[in-house]
Write a protein that holds these residues in place. Structure first.
Motif, short mmCIF file in Angstrom:
data_model
loop_
_atom_site.label_atom_id
_atom_site.label_comp_id
_atom_site.label_asym_id
_atom_site.label_seq_id
_atom_site.Cartn_x
_atom_site.Cartn_y
_atom_site.Cartn_z
N ASP A 122 57.26 22.05 -51.65
CA ASP A 122 56.89 20.82 -50.96
C ASP A 122 55.76 21.05 -49.96
OD1 ASP A 122 56.53 18.33 -49.92
OD2 ASP A 122 58.62 18.01 -49.37
N PHE A 123 54.56 20.96 -50.48
CA PHE A 123 53.35 21.06 -49.66
C PHE A 123 52.66 19.69 -49.61
CE2 PHE A 123 54.31 25.30 -51.13
CZ PHE A 123 54.02 26.10 -50.03
N SER A 124 53.45 18.62 -49.72
CA SER A 124 52.88 17.28 -49.82
C SER A 124 52.23 16.80 -48.52
CB SER A 124 53.94 16.27 -50.27
OG SER A 124 54.98 16.18 -49.32
N LEU A 125 52.59 17.38 -47.39
CA LEU A 125 51.95 17.00 -46.12
C LEU A 125 51.06 18.13 -45.61
CD1 LEU A 125 54.78 14.99 -44.36
CD2 LEU A 125 52.73 14.13 -45.50
N ALA A 126 50.33 18.70 -46.55
CA ALA A 126 49.38 19.77 -46.24
C ALA A 126 47.99 19.35 -46.74
CB ALA A 126 49.83 21.06 -46.92
N TRP A 127 47.01 20.13 -46.41
CA TRP A 127 45.61 20.00 -46.77
C TRP A 127 45.15 18.58 -47.07
CZ3 TRP A 127 42.54 23.61 -50.55
CH2 TRP A 127 41.18 23.41 -50.36
N LEU A 128 45.15 18.14 -48.33
CA LEU A 128 44.55 16.85 -48.69
C LEU A 128 45.23 15.67 -48.00
CD1 LEU A 128 43.78 17.37 -52.49
CD2 LEU A 128 42.19 17.39 -50.55
N ALA A 129 46.44 15.86 -47.51
CA ALA A 129 47.11 14.80 -46.75
C ALA A 129 46.38 14.52 -45.45
CB ALA A 129 48.56 15.18 -46.47
N HIS A 130 45.53 15.49 -45.01
CA HIS A 130 44.80 15.37 -43.74
C HIS A 130 43.29 15.25 -43.93
CE1 HIS A 130 48.66 16.53 -42.12
NE2 HIS A 130 48.59 17.67 -42.76
N GLY A 131 42.84 15.15 -45.16
CA GLY A 131 41.41 15.07 -45.43
C GLY A 131 40.94 16.26 -46.25
N PRO A 132 39.70 16.20 -46.73
CA PRO A 132 39.22 17.23 -47.65
C PRO A 132 38.90 18.58 -47.00
CG PRO A 132 37.51 15.63 -47.24
CD PRO A 132 38.75 15.13 -46.56
N GLN A 133 38.62 18.57 -45.70
CA GLN A 133 38.34 19.83 -45.01
C GLN A 133 39.59 20.21 -44.22
OE1 GLN A 133 36.31 17.08 -44.37
NE2 GLN A 133 34.54 17.56 -45.61
N LEU A 134 39.88 21.49 -44.21
CA LEU A 134 41.02 21.96 -43.43
C LEU A 134 40.58 22.18 -41.99
CD1 LEU A 134 42.86 24.35 -45.86
CD2 LEU A 134 43.88 22.49 -44.56
N ARG A 135 41.10 21.34 -41.14
CA ARG A 135 40.81 21.46 -39.71
C ARG A 135 42.09 21.17 -38.96
NH1 ARG A 135 35.53 18.55 -41.00
NH2 ARG A 135 34.22 20.33 -41.50
N GLY A 136 42.23 21.76 -37.80
CA GLY A 136 43.42 21.53 -37.01
C GLY A 136 44.61 22.32 -37.52
N PHE A 137 45.66 22.26 -36.76
CA PHE A 137 46.89 22.98 -37.07
C PHE A 137 48.07 22.08 -36.78
CE2 PHE A 137 43.75 26.22 -35.97
CZ PHE A 137 43.80 27.00 -37.12
N PRO A 138 49.24 22.39 -37.32
CA PRO A 138 50.42 21.58 -37.02
C PRO A 138 50.66 21.51 -35.52
CG PRO A 138 50.89 23.12 -38.81
CD PRO A 138 49.54 23.49 -38.24
#
Length: 186
Positions: free
Chosen positions: A90-106
């Motif tokens: 269950d990685f459904s609230l990771a990467w693409l859930a926040h946009g195409p670029q990985l920025r920020g942290f939990p």
């Protein structure tokens, strides 16, 4: 690709041709509620080989992917001979859930961070293992992401900027994120 144990998965088609996410039914699956209670009680280190290292790798991957929803119900436990195997899913609230670029942290109050703090108190944290995970991510070739992106069903791409996500992966930003995480995980 980074050696975090996850259940195998496939894109399967419903009778109407709609793509569904399908993962293999794991044989020997243990009762998750019992396992979570044992995990919370600090009783799993004797049952799962290298538990601290496994949890540390998953945590590093979750940080990289900005997965905000890692919690006890996102682990699968199954038997293997005389041990228990821990799988992450269950990685459904990771990467693409926040946009195409990985920025920020939990955030500190995210499920991922609260679960990490708890598990770290119970089982410890292995920084060298977490750093090896980041090294594995940094070591993946730039083109590694392309077949993954191409495998996403068209219906699932709607609203997601897959091309920008691939561009980000192939850019220096991915390596910069890895370097930033090395500083966080030391």
């Amino acid at each position: 690709a980074c050696r975090v144990a996850t259940p195998p998965f496939e894109i399967i088609l419903s009778e109407s041709g709609e793509p569904w996410f399908g993962s293999r039914i794991e044989g020997g699956k243990l009762d998750e509620d019992d396992c979570i209670l044992a995990l919370q009680a600090g009783e799993m280190s004797g049952k799962i080989s290298n538990l601290k290292e496994r949890l540390s790798s998953i945590y590093a991957l979750d940080l990289f992917l900005n997965n905000v929803d890692r919690h006890g119900k996102n682990y699968l436990f199954r038997t293997s001979l005389d041990r228990v195997v821990l799988l992450a899913f269950d990685f459904s609230l990771a990467w693409l859930a926040h946009g195409p670029q990985l920025r920020g942290f939990p955030s500190a109050d995210s499920n991922t961070m609260m679960a990490h703090r708890f598990l770290e108190r119970e089982y410890g944290f292995d920084a060298p293992t977490a750093l090896r995970m980041i090294d594995s991510i940094a070591g993946l070739p730039a083109g590694w992401i392309v077949p993954c992106a191409e495998a996403i069903p068209e219906q699932w791409k709607l609203g997601n900027e897959i091309d920008l996500a691939v561009e980000w992966w192939e850019s220096q930003e991915r390596l910069d994120r890895c370097e930033q995480l090395r500083g966080v995980l030391k």
